[in-house]
Motif scaffolding. Structure first.
Motif, PDB file in Angstrom:
ATOM      1  N   ASN A  33       0.809  -1.220   0.000  1.00 41.19           N
ATOM      2  CA  ASN A  33       0.000   0.000   0.000  1.00 41.19           C
ATOM      3  C   ASN A  33       0.838   1.265   0.000  1.00 41.19           C
ATOM      4  O   ASN A  33       0.432   2.281  -0.556  1.00 41.19           O
ATOM      5  N   THR A  34       1.985   1.245   0.651  1.00 40.12           N
ATOM      6  CA  THR A  34       2.784   2.467   0.789  1.00 40.12           C
ATOM      7  C   THR A  34       3.841   2.609  -0.294  1.00 40.12           C
ATOM      8  O   THR A  34       4.551   3.601  -0.315  1.00 40.12           O
ATOM      9  N   HIS A  35       3.942   1.641  -1.178  1.00 44.32           N
ATOM     10  CA  HIS A  35       4.897   1.753  -2.279  1.00 44.32           C
ATOM     11  C   HIS A  35       4.432   2.845  -3.228  1.00 44.32           C
ATOM     12  O   HIS A  35       3.250   3.124  -3.359  1.00 44.32           O
ATOM     13  N   ASN A  36       5.377   3.503  -3.891  1.00 46.34           N
ATOM     14  CA  ASN A  36       5.032   4.576  -4.812  1.00 46.34           C
ATOM     15  C   ASN A  36       5.333   4.118  -6.221  1.00 46.34           C
ATOM     16  O   ASN A  36       6.496   3.933  -6.550  1.00 46.34           O
ATOM     17  N   PRO A  37       4.416   3.886  -7.085  1.00 46.01           N
ATOM     18  CA  PRO A  37       2.971   3.935  -6.941  1.00 46.01           C
ATOM     19  C   PRO A  37       2.465   2.738  -6.141  1.00 46.01           C
ATOM     20  O   PRO A  37       3.053   1.668  -6.202  1.00 46.01           O
ATOM     21  N   PRO A  38       1.364   2.927  -5.414  1.00 47.94           N
ATOM     22  CA  PRO A  38       0.865   1.828  -4.577  1.00 47.94           C
ATOM     23  C   PRO A  38       0.316   0.679  -5.417  1.00 47.94           C
ATOM     24  O   PRO A  38      -0.286   0.887  -6.463  1.00 47.94           O
ATOM     25  N   PHE A  39       0.566  -0.539  -4.934  1.00 47.23           N
ATOM     26  CA  PHE A  39       0.011  -1.736  -5.559  1.00 47.23           C
ATOM     27  C   PHE A  39      -1.270  -2.102  -4.820  1.00 47.23           C
ATOM     28  O   PHE A  39      -1.387  -1.878  -3.618  1.00 47.23           O
ATOM     29  N   ALA A  40      -2.189  -2.672  -5.545  1.00 48.19           N
ATOM     30  CA  ALA A  40      -3.401  -3.179  -4.904  1.00 48.19           C
ATOM     31  C   ALA A  40      -3.035  -4.437  -4.114  1.00 48.19           C
ATOM     32  O   ALA A  40      -2.307  -5.294  -4.600  1.00 48.19           O
ATOM     33  N   VAL A  41      -3.521  -4.513  -2.888  1.00 46.43           N
ATOM     34  CA  VAL A  41      -3.251  -5.682  -2.063  1.00 46.43           C
ATOM     35  C   VAL A  41      -4.090  -6.837  -2.611  1.00 46.43           C
ATOM     36  O   VAL A  41      -5.307  -6.730  -2.716  1.00 46.43           O
ATOM     37  N   PRO A  42      -3.451  -7.940  -2.982  1.00 50.44           N
ATOM     38  CA  PRO A  42      -4.203  -9.034  -3.583  1.00 50.44           C
ATOM     39  C   PRO A  42      -5.100  -9.743  -2.570  1.00 50.44           C
ATOM     40  O   PRO A  42      -4.887  -9.675  -1.359  1.00 50.44           O
ATOM     41  N   HIS A  43      -6.091 -10.447  -3.089  1.00 50.45           N
ATOM     42  CA  HIS A  43      -7.049 -11.146  -2.245  1.00 50.45           C
ATOM     43  C   HIS A  43      -6.388 -12.240  -1.413  1.00 50.45           C
ATOM     44  O   HIS A  43      -6.861 -12.555  -0.319  1.00 50.45           O
ATOM     45  N   SER A  44      -5.313 -12.819  -1.910  1.00 48.76           N
ATOM     46  CA  SER A  44      -4.636 -13.877  -1.157  1.00 48.76           C
ATOM     47  C   SER A  44      -4.045 -13.337   0.146  1.00 48.76           C
ATOM     48  O   SER A  44      -4.104 -14.002   1.177  1.00 48.76           O
ATOM     49  N   VAL A  45      -3.508 -12.123   0.111  1.00 43.26           N
ATOM     50  CA  VAL A  45      -2.959 -11.521   1.329  1.00 43.26           C
ATOM     51  C   VAL A  45      -4.086 -11.175   2.293  1.00 43.26           C
ATOM     52  O   VAL A  45      -3.984 -11.415   3.503  1.00 43.26           O
ATOM     53  N   ILE A  46      -5.171 -10.650   1.765  1.00 41.56           N
ATOM     54  CA  ILE A  46      -6.320 -10.300   2.607  1.00 41.56           C
ATOM     55  C   ILE A  46      -6.904 -11.552   3.255  1.00 41.56           C
ATOM     56  O   ILE A  46      -7.223 -11.563   4.451  1.00 41.56           O
ATOM     57  N   PHE A  47      -7.031 -12.645   2.493  1.00 40.37           N
ATOM     58  CA  PHE A  47      -7.566 -13.890   3.049  1.00 40.37           C
ATOM     59  C   PHE A  47      -6.628 -14.459   4.106  1.00 40.37           C
ATOM     60  O   PHE A  47      -7.088 -15.000   5.121  1.00 40.37           O
ATOM     61  N   PHE A  48      -5.337 -14.352   3.884  1.00 38.86           N
ATOM     62  CA  PHE A  48      -4.368 -14.839   4.863  1.00 38.86           C
ATOM     63  C   PHE A  48      -4.518 -14.092   6.192  1.00 38.86           C
ATOM     64  O   PHE A  48      -4.529 -14.698   7.266  1.00 38.86           O
ATOM     65  N   GLU A 108      10.556  -7.155  -5.305  1.00 37.18           N
ATOM     66  CA  GLU A 108      11.125  -5.914  -5.834  1.00 37.18           C
ATOM     67  C   GLU A 108      10.738  -4.699  -5.005  1.00 37.18           C
ATOM     68  O   GLU A 108      11.422  -3.678  -5.071  1.00 37.18           O
ATOM     69  N   VAL A 109       9.660  -4.777  -4.240  1.00 39.47           N
ATOM     70  CA  VAL A 109       9.227  -3.633  -3.440  1.00 39.47           C
ATOM     71  C   VAL A 109       9.663  -3.744  -1.985  1.00 39.47           C
ATOM     72  O   VAL A 109       9.335  -2.877  -1.182  1.00 39.47           O
ATOM     73  N   GLY A 110      10.370  -4.809  -1.627  1.00 38.11           N
ATOM     74  CA  GLY A 110      10.938  -4.909  -0.288  1.00 38.11           C
ATOM     75  C   GLY A 110      10.163  -5.730   0.719  1.00 38.11           C
ATOM     76  O   GLY A 110      10.406  -5.602   1.910  1.00 38.11           O
ATOM     77  N   ALA A 111       9.238  -6.557   0.266  1.00 37.81           N
ATOM     78  CA  ALA A 111       8.464  -7.356   1.205  1.00 37.81           C
ATOM     79  C   ALA A 111       8.715  -8.849   1.026  1.00 37.81           C
ATOM     80  O   ALA A 111       7.896  -9.669   1.412  1.00 37.81           O
ATOM     81  N   CYS A 112       9.852  -9.186   0.466  1.00 44.06           N
ATOM     82  CA  CYS A 112      10.122 -10.589   0.147  1.00 44.06           C
ATOM     83  C   CYS A 112      10.255 -11.442   1.404  1.00 44.06           C
ATOM     84  O   CYS A 112       9.648 -12.507   1.509  1.00 44.06           O
ATOM     85  N   SER A 113      11.030 -10.990   2.363  1.00 44.28           N
ATOM     86  CA  SER A 113      11.228 -11.798   3.571  1.00 44.28           C
ATOM     87  C   SER A 113       9.936 -11.900   4.387  1.00 44.28           C
ATOM     88  O   SER A 113       9.647 -12.957   4.958  1.00 44.28           O
ATOM     89  N   SER A 114       9.160 -10.847   4.434  1.00 47.56           N
ATOM     90  CA  SER A 114       7.883 -10.902   5.146  1.00 47.56           C
ATOM     91  C   SER A 114       6.916 -11.853   4.459  1.00 47.56           C
ATOM     92  O   SER A 114       6.192 -12.603   5.121  1.00 47.56           O
ATOM     93  N   ALA A 115       6.892 -11.839   3.139  1.00 49.83           N
ATOM     94  CA  ALA A 115       5.995 -12.729   2.407  1.00 49.83           C
ATOM     95  C   ALA A 115       6.412 -14.186   2.590  1.00 49.83           C
ATOM     96  O   ALA A 115       5.572 -15.058   2.807  1.00 49.83           O
ATOM     97  N   ARG A 116       7.699 -14.453   2.527  1.00 50.99           N
ATOM     98  CA  ARG A 116       8.168 -15.826   2.749  1.00 50.99           C
ATOM     99  C   ARG A 116       7.888 -16.274   4.179  1.00 50.99           C
ATOM    100  O   ARG A 116       7.509 -17.424   4.414  1.00 50.99           O
TER     101      ARG A 116
END
Length: 168
Positions: A33-48, A108-116
């Motif tokens: 959400n805070t990336h410039n330009p912001p990406f839409a948060v996918p449904h998989s993250v919301i469901f998680f 690429e936006v810096g959330a790789c370790s958090s996502a893993r």
């Protein structure tokens, strides 16, 4: 040392891991959400994140408090349904999150370790809930302890409330 119910330890671990999963999943959503330009948060993250909140607010309190204080509500089929539903939610949640991680540019936006980390915690939660679902299934359909104490000459008995653990 007092005898501590081993299932209470498993429930505490499920609750702690759900809290961590919620925090790490929310971190991924925040980075997107805070990336410039912001990406839409996918449904998989919301469901998680929903699965973590569902576990924290509904499943863990229900499976801990109901057999101890509200035995009328602790029907074995309801306990099995709560366990199985949450187990399926965790399976779907971590699988969808892993697929999102594989197909997206989240690294690429810096959330790789958090996502893993979210996927790993989701797998651990699924394993814990799959094990407790197996024990609930064993209690309901196999007569407890994997059906070892059940004989063919037994009369049908009414189900007692399942406390989340079986005698060893």
């Amino acid at each position: 040392m007092r005898n501590i119910d081993p299932m209470l330890i498993v429930r505490a671990l499920q609750g702690i891991l759900a809290l961590i999963a919620m925090a790490v999943g929310a971190t991924v959503a925040n980075v997107l959400n805070t990336h410039n330009p912001p990406f839409a948060v996918p449904h998989s993250v919301i469901f998680f994140i929903f699965t973590a909140v569902f576990t924290l607010l509904i499943t863990v309190p229900y499976t801990i408090l109901t057999p101890r204080y509200f035995q009328v509500l602790a029907h074995p089929f309801a306990m099995l349904a709560a366990e199985a539903t949450t187990s399926i939610f965790w399976l779907v949640g971590f699988a969808a999150f892993a697929d999102f991680l594989r197909r997206s540019r989240v690294c690429e936006v810096g959330a790789c370790s958090s996502a893993r980390g979210s996927v790993v915690i989701g797998v651990l939660e699924f394993i814990l809930f799959a094990v407790t679902t197996f024990f609930a299934f064993s209690h309901v359909f196999l007569g407890g302890r994997f059906g070892g104490g059940k004989t063919k000459d037994q009369q049908p008995q009414s189900h007692k409330s399942w406390s989340g653990t079986e005698p060893v």
